[in-house]
Design an enzyme around this catalytic site. Structure first.
Site, short mmCIF file in Angstrom:
data_model
loop_
_atom_site.label_atom_id
_atom_site.label_comp_id
_atom_site.label_asym_id
_atom_site.label_seq_id
_atom_site.Cartn_x
_atom_site.Cartn_y
_atom_site.Cartn_z
N LYS A 124 19.28 -11.06 4.22
CA LYS A 124 18.64 -10.02 3.38
C LYS A 124 18.24 -10.66 2.07
O LYS A 124 18.88 -11.61 1.61
CB LYS A 124 19.63 -8.89 3.10
CG LYS A 124 18.97 -7.60 2.64
CD LYS A 124 18.46 -6.82 3.83
CE LYS A 124 17.67 -5.60 3.43
NZ LYS A 124 17.42 -4.75 4.62
N ASP A 164 11.62 -3.69 3.13
CA ASP A 164 12.75 -2.77 2.95
C ASP A 164 12.32 -1.89 1.78
O ASP A 164 11.11 -1.76 1.51
CB ASP A 164 14.05 -3.55 2.66
CG ASP A 164 15.30 -2.68 2.77
OD1 ASP A 164 15.77 -2.44 3.89
OD2 ASP A 164 15.81 -2.21 1.73
P1 NDP Z 1 10.91 2.92 0.90
O1 NDP Z 1 10.83 2.13 -0.34
O2 NDP Z 1 9.68 3.17 1.69
O3 NDP Z 1 11.58 4.34 0.60
C1 NDP Z 1 12.87 4.43 0.02
C2 NDP Z 1 13.11 5.85 -0.42
O4 NDP Z 1 14.43 6.01 -0.96
C3 NDP Z 1 12.18 6.27 -1.52
O5 NDP Z 1 11.99 7.64 -1.39
C4 NDP Z 1 12.99 5.88 -2.77
O6 NDP Z 1 12.58 6.48 -3.95
C5 NDP Z 1 14.36 6.33 -2.36
N1 NDP Z 1 15.39 5.57 -3.09
C6 NDP Z 1 15.52 4.24 -3.16
N2 NDP Z 1 16.58 3.91 -3.92
C7 NDP Z 1 17.08 5.06 -4.37
C8 NDP Z 1 18.16 5.37 -5.21
N3 NDP Z 1 18.95 4.41 -5.75
N4 NDP Z 1 18.42 6.68 -5.43
C9 NDP Z 1 17.65 7.66 -4.85
N5 NDP Z 1 16.60 7.40 -4.06
C10 NDP Z 1 16.32 6.13 -3.83
O7 NDP Z 1 12.03 2.23 1.80
P2 NDP Z 1 12.36 2.41 3.36
O8 NDP Z 1 11.94 3.74 3.83
O9 NDP Z 1 11.85 1.19 4.01
O10 NDP Z 1 13.94 2.31 3.34
C11 NDP Z 1 14.81 3.45 3.30
C12 NDP Z 1 16.16 3.07 3.81
O11 NDP Z 1 16.07 2.64 5.18
C13 NDP Z 1 16.85 1.90 3.08
O12 NDP Z 1 18.25 2.12 3.08
C14 NDP Z 1 16.52 0.71 3.95
O13 NDP Z 1 17.45 -0.35 3.78
C15 NDP Z 1 16.65 1.34 5.33
N6 NDP Z 1 15.97 0.64 6.41
C16 NDP Z 1 14.65 0.31 6.34
C17 NDP Z 1 14.04 -0.33 7.40
C18 NDP Z 1 12.58 -0.64 7.40
O14 NDP Z 1 12.08 -1.13 8.41
N7 NDP Z 1 11.83 -0.38 6.34
C19 NDP Z 1 14.78 -0.71 8.60
C20 NDP Z 1 16.15 -0.25 8.61
C21 NDP Z 1 16.69 0.37 7.53
P3 NDP Z 1 12.39 5.53 -5.28
O15 NDP Z 1 11.92 4.17 -4.84
O16 NDP Z 1 11.39 6.28 -6.06
O17 NDP Z 1 13.72 5.43 -5.94
O1 2IT Z 2 17.40 -2.98 7.15
C1 2IT Z 2 16.60 -3.41 8.02
O2 2IT Z 2 16.93 -3.52 9.20
C2 2IT Z 2 15.24 -3.73 7.60
N1 2IT Z 2 14.90 -3.52 6.43
C3 2IT Z 2 14.27 -4.34 8.57
C4 2IT Z 2 14.50 -5.83 8.70
C5 2IT Z 2 13.48 -6.58 9.51
O3 2IT Z 2 13.60 -7.81 9.52
O4 2IT Z 2 12.59 -5.98 10.12
#
Ligand code: NDP
Ligand code: 2IT
Length: 445
Positions: A124, A164
């Site tokens: 990561k 992410d």
């Molecule tokens: P995005 O940046 O697209 O969205 C993240 C969302 O969470 C936004 O609405 C953001 O708002 C909010 N957020 C982030 N940090 C905080 C905080 N400290 N407090 C409150 N709200 C918060 O990210 P993703 O949708 O890609 O990721 C969301 C989650 O899913 C994360 O935990 C990520 O690790 C997990 N994930 C993502 C994957 C992927 O493929 N993208 C795969 C597997 C897991 P703001 O930024 O305005 O704070």
């Molecule tokens: O938390 C996760 O699994 C991700 N943000 C996706 C990682 C990836 O390599 O696609």
């Protein structure tokens, strides 16, 4: 050594890293009996080795804003475990990023990637960069500066980053482009790329789709489905967007999304053009979901609140770590939810998980339920290696099959004597055994 003695030893080295300690405790307590029953794991001291990242890289990221002012952020890449494949995992840009958050995510990623059945180790990276209010030019300069250091540590057979929180297609474009220029090679060193330059179809939707496929499998075991179910979602980013689409397709109704400013309740359901509007909201680099309520009169905005107080059948946290605590869990239990699926990484506090499991509510841990994102990244790597690209239907089919397989693995390792499926234990044991066996096979390296 007892479990408590082991945790004391880990704490002595890492006690200043609360998120990392939280993730370690959850995994190790559920695999402890497997460890005790397997002399080879003890002989090779697998537990102490598996909680130690193989390599941690920290670096300065200097950049200039549009006014000519110079800033410096802290960049990281934690290369956690490469026993079963090259390091693989996303990059997060968010002001809350620190070494503890990076280590917890790299540790979780190791077991998640193992669950996908694809050959990927765990890693990561990220930076404590705040993109809010930043122009496109500022974001490009930041991404280039970040890559000016990271490029020497990654490679298509070494370490393959992806997106992410705060890192989507745009940021990956800037980072991939700079890598390509520095190394003078066009390779699959990132996943989540644009479709025109090597990205896989379905990757943008994959995490959310996978979360819903996994939940569908859990409901199926109970003879149920998404049809007619009310669903609460938190966040409004990439993962939330994918999940909302698939829930609508399966006949469910999503009534909430949220941001750091509060949550939206839309009793008409978030569907149709409102789903597209979520991407507009996210791309605005503005952390307010309130705008949704200004645009759609069917919606109400609840400032400073979390969506877990709304009566629903299914809850899916899609924002960030520790966003659902014991008070929220109590609300969900009082409202008689049937299922809680973690879509974010570690969104529920340990106490909240314990309460939900004690109430015998279906509970899916993030490392199993959200593995569809990285699994589809693995499929992107395969396509890049073969220098071809698969149609969306094929990728979606593969993703669906992988999610069903992960559910089955959790069920095999997590079914309790009373029939309740402890998906946390199931996911941790299934993910752990494969990595531990590979580490034993390779000796001390
Ligand atoms: P995005 O940046 O697209 O969205 C993240 C969302 O969470 C936004 O609405 C953001 O708002 C909010 N957020 C982030 N940090 C905080 C905080 N400290 N407090 C409150 N709200 C918060 O990210 P993703 O949708 O890609 O990721 C969301 C989650 O899913 C994360 O935990 C990520 O690790 C997990 N994930 C993502 C994957 C992927 O493929 N993208 C795969 C597997 C897991 P703001 O930024 O305005 O704070
Ligand atoms: O938390 C996760 O699994 C991700 N943000 C996706 C990682 C990836 O390599 O696609």
């Amino acid at each position: 050594m007892t479990f408590n003695e082991f945790m004391d030893k880990v704490a002595a080295r890492n006690s200043h890293e609360p998120e990392f300690m939280q993730a370690v405790k959850e995994v190790i307590e559920t695999v402890w009996d497997v460890y005790e029953a397997t002399p080879r794991y003890q002989q090779y001291n697998i537990l102490e080795r598996i909680v130690e990242p193989e390599r941690v890289i920290q670096f300065a990221v200097p950049w200039m804003d549009d006014e000519g002012k110079v800033h410096v952020n802290r960049g990281y890449r934690v290369q956690f475990n490469s026993a079963i494949g090259p390091y693989k995992g996303g990059i997060r840009f968010h002001p809350s990023v620190n070494l503890s958050v990076m280590k917890f995510l790299g540790f979780e990623q190791t077991f998640k990637n193992s669950l996908t059945t694809l050959p990927m180790g765990g890693g990561k990276g990220g930076a404590d960069f705040d993109a809010r209010g930043r122009s496109d030019g500022e974001i490009m300069r930041f991404c280039h500066s970040f890559m000016a250091e990271l490029y020497r540590h990654i490679g298509p057979n070494t370490d393959v980053p992806a997106g992410d929180i705060g890192v989507g297609r745009r940021e990956i474009g800037y980072m991939f482009g700079y890598y390509k220029k520095l190394v003078n090679e066009f390779t699959g060193v990132f996943t989540g790329k644009g479709f025109e330059w090597g990205g896989s179809r379905i990757r943008p939707e994959a995490t959310g789709f996978g979360v819903v496929y996994f939940t569908e499998e859990m409901l199926k075991v109970q003879g149920d489905s998404f049809k007619g179910k009310r669903v609460a979602i938190s966040g409004f980013g990439n993962v939330a967007w994918g999940a909302v689409q698939k829930i609508n397709e399966l006949g469910g109704k999503v009534v909430t999304i949220s941001g750091p400013d509060g949550y939206i309740l839309d009793e008409d359901g978030i569907s149709g053009e409102k789903v597209d509007y979520m991407t507009v909201l996210r791309a605005s680099n503005n952390d307010r979901v309130k705008d949704y309520a200004d645009k759609y009169p069917s919606a109400k905005f609840f400032p400073g609140k979390r969506p877990w107080e709304v009566p629903v059948d299914i809850a899916i946290p899609c924002a960030t770590q520790n966003e659902l605590n014991e008070e929220d869990a109590q609300n969900l239990i009082n409202n008689k939810i049937m299922c809680l699926t973690e879509a974010a990484n570690m969104p529920c506090t340990p106490k909240a998980i314990e309460m939900i499991q004690n109430a015998k509510i279906l509970f899916a841990p993030g490392k199993a339920a959200n593995a569809g994102g990285v699994a589809t990244s693995g499929l992107e790597m395969t396509q890049n290696s073969n220098r071809l690209s698969w149609p969306a239907e094929k990728v979606n089919q593969e993703l669906h099959a992988i999610m069903k397989g992960i559910h089955e693995a959790c069920r095999t390792h997590g079914t309790q004597p009373d029939g309740y499926i402890n998906y946390v234990k199931g996911a941790n044991v299934a993910g752990f055994v494969k990595v531990a066996n590979a580490m034993c096979d390779m000796g001390l390296i």
